[in-house]
Design a protein around this motif. Structure first.
Motif, PDB file in Angstrom:
ATOM      1  N   ARG A 158     122.295  50.342   9.195  1.00  0.00           N
ATOM      2  CA  ARG A 158     123.426  49.444   8.957  1.00  0.00           C
ATOM      3  C   ARG A 158     122.986  47.977   8.857  1.00  0.00           C
ATOM      4  NH1 ARG A 158     125.455  53.763  11.563  1.00  0.00           N
ATOM      5  NH2 ARG A 158     127.508  54.540  11.029  1.00  0.00           N
ATOM      6  N   ARG A 159     121.857  47.769   8.196  1.00  0.00           N
ATOM      7  CA  ARG A 159     121.388  46.403   7.949  1.00  0.00           C
ATOM      8  C   ARG A 159     121.949  45.931   6.617  1.00  0.00           C
ATOM      9  NH1 ARG A 159     117.778  44.862  12.166  1.00  0.00           N
ATOM     10  NH2 ARG A 159     117.983  42.893  11.077  1.00  0.00           N
ATOM     11  N   SER A 160     121.848  44.653   6.353  1.00  0.00           N
ATOM     12  CA  SER A 160     122.383  44.108   5.106  1.00  0.00           C
ATOM     13  C   SER A 160     121.514  44.547   3.929  1.00  0.00           C
ATOM     14  CB  SER A 160     122.413  42.583   5.175  1.00  0.00           C
ATOM     15  OG  SER A 160     121.091  42.069   5.145  1.00  0.00           O
ATOM     16  N   TRP A 161     122.106  44.453   2.728  1.00  0.00           N
ATOM     17  CA  TRP A 161     121.348  44.794   1.518  1.00  0.00           C
ATOM     18  C   TRP A 161     120.148  43.866   1.370  1.00  0.00           C
ATOM     19  CZ3 TRP A 161     121.377  49.062  -1.115  1.00  0.00           C
ATOM     20  CH2 TRP A 161     122.518  49.859  -1.137  1.00  0.00           C
ATOM     21  N   LEU A 162     120.333  42.593   1.664  1.00  0.00           N
ATOM     22  CA  LEU A 162     119.242  41.627   1.518  1.00  0.00           C
ATOM     23  C   LEU A 162     118.088  41.960   2.461  1.00  0.00           C
ATOM     24  CD1 LEU A 162     118.120  39.024   0.289  1.00  0.00           C
ATOM     25  CD2 LEU A 162     119.284  37.768   2.125  1.00  0.00           C
ATOM     26  N   PHE A 163     118.404  42.179   3.735  1.00  0.00           N
ATOM     27  CA  PHE A 163     117.362  42.522   4.704  1.00  0.00           C
ATOM     28  C   PHE A 163     116.634  43.798   4.291  1.00  0.00           C
ATOM     29  CE2 PHE A 163     115.793  44.816   8.376  1.00  0.00           C
ATOM     30  CZ  PHE A 163     115.050  43.846   9.032  1.00  0.00           C
ATOM     31  N   SER A 164     117.398  44.813   3.909  1.00  0.00           N
ATOM     32  CA  SER A 164     116.811  46.101   3.527  1.00  0.00           C
ATOM     33  C   SER A 164     115.908  45.959   2.305  1.00  0.00           C
ATOM     34  CB  SER A 164     117.919  47.121   3.249  1.00  0.00           C
ATOM     35  OG  SER A 164     118.732  47.291   4.379  1.00  0.00           O
ATOM     36  N   ALA A 165     116.356  45.198   1.316  1.00  0.00           N
ATOM     37  CA  ALA A 165     115.565  45.018   0.092  1.00  0.00           C
ATOM     38  C   ALA A 165     114.287  44.232   0.360  1.00  0.00           C
ATOM     39  CB  ALA A 165     116.405  44.322  -0.968  1.00  0.00           C
ATOM     40  N   VAL A 166     114.384  43.174   1.149  1.00  0.00           N
ATOM     41  CA  VAL A 166     113.189  42.384   1.469  1.00  0.00           C
ATOM     42  C   VAL A 166     112.206  43.211   2.278  1.00  0.00           C
ATOM     43  CG1 VAL A 166     112.360  40.375   2.774  1.00  0.00           C
ATOM     44  CG2 VAL A 166     114.349  40.161   1.276  1.00  0.00           C
ATOM     45  N   TYR A 167     112.709  43.951   3.251  1.00  0.00           N
ATOM     46  CA  TYR A 167     111.845  44.804   4.070  1.00  0.00           C
ATOM     47  C   TYR A 167     111.136  45.835   3.200  1.00  0.00           C
ATOM     48  CZ  TYR A 167     110.351  47.670   8.023  1.00  0.00           C
ATOM     49  OH  TYR A 167     109.600  48.360   8.943  1.00  0.00           O
ATOM     50  N   ALA A 168     111.864  46.484   2.312  1.00  0.00           N
ATOM     51  CA  ALA A 168     111.279  47.505   1.435  1.00  0.00           C
ATOM     52  C   ALA A 168     110.224  46.887   0.518  1.00  0.00           C
ATOM     53  CB  ALA A 168     112.373  48.189   0.616  1.00  0.00           C
ATOM     54  N   ALA A 169     110.505  45.715  -0.029  1.00  0.00           N
ATOM     55  CA  ALA A 169     109.542  45.052  -0.916  1.00  0.00           C
ATOM     56  C   ALA A 169     108.269  44.671  -0.163  1.00  0.00           C
ATOM     57  CB  ALA A 169     110.178  43.813  -1.539  1.00  0.00           C
ATOM     58  N   VAL A 170     108.419  44.138   1.035  1.00  0.00           N
ATOM     59  CA  VAL A 170     107.235  43.774   1.833  1.00  0.00           C
ATOM     60  C   VAL A 170     106.443  45.029   2.198  1.00  0.00           C
ATOM     61  CG1 VAL A 170     106.492  42.811   4.057  1.00  0.00           C
ATOM     62  CG2 VAL A 170     108.207  41.613   2.683  1.00  0.00           C
ATOM     63  N   LEU A 171     107.130  46.100   2.549  1.00  0.00           N
ATOM     64  CA  LEU A 171     106.451  47.354   2.875  1.00  0.00           C
ATOM     65  C   LEU A 171     105.624  47.852   1.697  1.00  0.00           C
ATOM     66  CD1 LEU A 171     105.950  49.837   4.702  1.00  0.00           C
ATOM     67  CD2 LEU A 171     108.033  50.818   3.730  1.00  0.00           C
ATOM     68  N   VAL A 172     106.210  47.848   0.508  1.00  0.00           N
ATOM     69  CA  VAL A 172     105.483  48.313  -0.681  1.00  0.00           C
ATOM     70  C   VAL A 172     104.288  47.409  -0.958  1.00  0.00           C
ATOM     71  CG1 VAL A 172     105.646  48.651  -3.180  1.00  0.00           C
ATOM     72  CG2 VAL A 172     107.446  49.519  -1.679  1.00  0.00           C
ATOM     73  N   LEU A 173     104.455  46.104  -0.817  1.00  0.00           N
ATOM     74  CA  LEU A 173     103.323  45.183  -1.032  1.00  0.00           C
ATOM     75  C   LEU A 173     102.202  45.404  -0.019  1.00  0.00           C
ATOM     76  CD1 LEU A 173     105.136  41.857  -1.973  1.00  0.00           C
ATOM     77  CD2 LEU A 173     103.679  43.282  -3.434  1.00  0.00           C
ATOM     78  N   VAL A 174     102.555  45.653   1.236  1.00  0.00           N
ATOM     79  CA  VAL A 174     101.533  45.928   2.259  1.00  0.00           C
ATOM     80  C   VAL A 174     100.800  47.228   1.946  1.00  0.00           C
ATOM     81  CG1 VAL A 174     101.217  46.549   4.695  1.00  0.00           C
ATOM     82  CG2 VAL A 174     102.600  44.568   4.084  1.00  0.00           C
ATOM     83  N   LEU A 175     101.539  48.254   1.533  1.00  0.00           N
ATOM     84  CA  LEU A 175     100.896  49.517   1.172  1.00  0.00           C
ATOM     85  C   LEU A 175      99.991  49.354  -0.042  1.00  0.00           C
ATOM     86  CD1 LEU A 175     103.828  52.038   1.722  1.00  0.00           C
ATOM     87  CD2 LEU A 175     101.744  51.815   3.089  1.00  0.00           C
ATOM     88  N   LEU A 176     100.474  48.644  -1.061  1.00  0.00           N
ATOM     89  CA  LEU A 176      99.642  48.392  -2.244  1.00  0.00           C
ATOM     90  C   LEU A 176      98.384  47.621  -1.874  1.00  0.00           C
ATOM     91  CD1 LEU A 176     102.299  47.506  -4.948  1.00  0.00           C
ATOM     92  CD2 LEU A 176     100.614  49.324  -5.102  1.00  0.00           C
ATOM     93  N   ALA A 177      98.546  46.578  -1.082  1.00  0.00           N
ATOM     94  CA  ALA A 177      97.397  45.771  -0.683  1.00  0.00           C
ATOM     95  C   ALA A 177      96.410  46.592   0.143  1.00  0.00           C
ATOM     96  CB  ALA A 177      97.860  44.550   0.115  1.00  0.00           C
ATOM     97  N   SER A 178      96.936  47.414   1.039  1.00  0.00           N
ATOM     98  CA  SER A 178      96.059  48.203   1.907  1.00  0.00           C
ATOM     99  C   SER A 178      95.277  49.255   1.141  1.00  0.00           C
ATOM    100  CB  SER A 178      96.872  48.893   2.999  1.00  0.00           C
ATOM    101  OG  SER A 178      97.503  47.955   3.813  1.00  0.00           O
TER     102      SER A 178
END
Length: 173
Positions: free
Chosen positions: A136-156
């Motif tokens: 039940r987080r906001s769309w903005l928080f969820s989208a930013v979190y998902a984008a950062v997660l994907v970037l961390v996985l790509l970088a790793s």
């Protein structure tokens, strides 16, 4: 001269397995980390990163548990008034069938996404959906979190350790 209370209260008994597991994880990860130094640099990069993180996390858990044990105040036996709703033991002990099925549904959904679309897409979509609808987080928080997660996985995996990650059965052009 002061004496220290070393009686085994329920709070202290619950900490015993945490100390044992954290100490065992610390030893195993430290051994794995040490073994990687006999490998070629390219082959050792990812195992060294994973085992090094394991050492740090196990050490953090061990210090936290021992600190909590040192600071624990004896509680009366059978008193659940102090149990927090987010405490792992409390959640597992009180969760009903519906909550378990819901949690297993989220896990199954992630695994299906992983199989179909691969790690990067599945992790981003899952994080966005889980945080928005279950957390039940906001769309903005969820989208930013998902984008950062994907970037961390790509970088790793792709940019740092150069480990090929399966893309899944359904690929984007």
């Amino acid at each position: 001269m002061t004496t220290t209370d070393v009686t085994r209260t329920p709070a202290r008994q619950a900490i015993g397995p945490d100390v044992a597991i954290a100490a065992a994880a610390l030893v195993l990860c430290a051994i794995a980390f040490a073994v990687t130094f006999s490998w070629p640099e390219a082959a050792a990069r990812f195992p060294r990163m994973a085992s090094g993180a394991g050492v740090l996390f196990a050490l953090a858990v061990l210090v936290t548990v021992l600190w909590r044990r040192r600071a624990s105040v004896p509680e009366p036996a059978g008193d659940d008034a102090g149990a927090a709703p987010d405490d792992g033991e409390y959640v597992f002990a009180t969760a009903g069938t519906r909550e378990w099925l819901r949690a297993l549904g989220w896990v199954a959904g992630y695994l299906l996404l992983l199989l179909a679309y691969g790690l990067f897409t599945a992790s981003g979509v899952f994080a966005l959906a889980y945080l928005r609808f279950c957390g039940r987080r906001s769309w903005l928080f969820s989208a930013v979190y998902a984008a950062v997660l994907v970037l961390v996985l790509l970088a790793s995996f792709r940019w740092f350790v150069h480990v090929p990650v399966p893309q899944g059965f359904i690929r984007f052009a």
